[in-house]
Design an enzyme around this catalytic site. Structure first.
Site, short mmCIF file in Angstrom:
data_model
loop_
_atom_site.label_atom_id
_atom_site.label_comp_id
_atom_site.label_asym_id
_atom_site.label_seq_id
_atom_site.Cartn_x
_atom_site.Cartn_y
_atom_site.Cartn_z
N LYS A 113 43.74 39.98 39.14
CA LYS A 113 42.96 38.77 38.94
C LYS A 113 41.51 39.18 38.70
CE LYS A 113 41.50 34.68 41.53
NZ LYS A 113 41.83 33.78 42.63
N LYS B 35 45.87 37.40 35.45
CA LYS B 35 45.04 36.20 35.31
C LYS B 35 43.62 36.59 34.96
CE LYS B 35 43.30 32.73 38.41
NZ LYS B 35 43.03 32.40 39.73
#
Ligand code: PBG
Length: 336
Positions: free
Chosen positions: A203, A256
């Site tokens: 992330k 992400k």
């Protein structure tokens, strides 16, 4: 030489021939996607009778635990069966203590949805503190800094409270080291050995999360998330983190954001032996919506193309705010 020349002409003719007809184009598509691979994020705010449009995410609605069934129902009718729930509590404090409250906003929503839909809706819950802390950071703050290790028991407790309220899978997103192991141990020690962990392993510290932070009321009140989210200059770091999360017990890996990370998705999908999920985040959604509203691009076509690109890169699962519209596009055959 002569052979090579003819060969290249033949290849060109052949690709042209295969594009000559819509039925044929669909027949030879290399990437196919299914509604089964889509996850729809939903925001639930503490309170009653809430059904409010999200200004930062046009077209999306924020619910309360007593109304969220409506959002689930609409998505199920569109052909989407999996959901990622985010909670927005009334009260926030230094320790984000309402995150693991048995009667907290997500826990209430889970109970209500399960009562109504049982296994028709697959419920995944985001496990993080940023929506619940007064300072908006994903972990506890000690001496002005995020204290990784002190945060772990809280995340484990939060995951446990989600599981006991009916969550089918937990998705830790706080980016604290050791989170997956802490949650796995806590779940295993209770009766939740079969609850999978979908870890936000890679992330990035991305500016594309802006609209989400408005929707979830989770923007950091000071500083930024650079000490725990990844620097988007790096890719080896992502692969290392993914390896570690798998060792700790992750069942699905999230990358992400999605479009800015197609290289990471591609490498992850090739290297790991577990499903790869891509999270097409709030900024990616808002960007398409805003550009389309200004008449600069075609919303439907850019949505389809962006989603297919993520699967073409190798993702097995797509978390997207466009899930309902994409399901319709899949049914029409406009995407694989
Ligand atoms: C919680 C969390 C965030 C997102 C998912 N889980 C916000 C953040 O890290 O700041 C972002 C999702 C999106 O932008 O759609 N930590």
């Amino acid at each position: 030489m002569r052979f090579l020349y003819l060969h290249s002409i033949n290849m060109k003719t052949r690709t042209r021939r295969l594009r000559g007809n819509e039925t044929l184009r669909r027949m030879v598509r290399e990437t196919r996607i299914s509604c089964d691979a889509l996850i729809y994020p939903l925001f639930v705010r503490e309170g009653k009778g809430i059904e409010e449009e999200l200004p930062s995410l046009p077209g999306l609605t924020r619910y309360s635990p007593d109304t969220v069934a409506k959002g689930i129902d609409e998505a199920l009718s569109a052909g989407v069966r999996s959901f990622l729930l985010f909670g927005v509590p009334k009260a926030k404090d230094e320790n984000g203590s309402s995150a693991c409250d048995e009667d907290g906003v997500v826990q209430q929503a889970l109970k209500n949805i399960k009562k109504r839909f049982a296994d028709d809706a697959y419920l995944i819950t985001d496990v993080c503190l940023c929506e619940y802390t007064s300072h908006g950071h994903c972990g506890l703050i000690r001496d002005g800094k995020v204290d990784n290790d002190a945060t772990l028991p809280l995340l484990a407790q939060t995951a446990l409270s989600h599981a006991s309220s009916g969550s089918d899978m937990v998705a830790p997103s706080a980016m604290m080291d050791g989170t997956v192991a802490a949650i796995r141990n806590a779940l295993d020690a209770e009766r939740f050995k079969d609850i999978p962990i979908m870890s936000y392993a890679a992330k990035y510290d991305s500016a594309f999360y802006g609209p989400f932070r408005e929707a979830a009321g989770s923007a950091p009140q000071f500083g930024d998330r650079k000490s725990y989210q990844m620097d988007w200059h790096n890719s080896k770091e992502a692969l290392k983190r993914i390896e570690i999360d798998i060792e700790e017990g992750a069942d699905i890996i999230i990358v992400k954001p999605a479009l800015p990370c197609l290289d990471i998705i591609s490498q992850t999908a090739r290297q790991i032996k577990l499903p790869t999920a891509a999270y097409s985040v709030s900024g990616e959604y808002a960007m398409i919506k805003a550009a389309a509203a200004s008449g600069f691009i075609d919303e439907y076509k850019t949505m389809c193309e962006s989603a297919v690109a993520v699967f073409r890169a190798g993702a097995d699962i797509l978390i997207t705010y466009f899930a309902k519209d994409l399901a319709a596009a899949i049914r029409k055959g406009d995407v694989g």
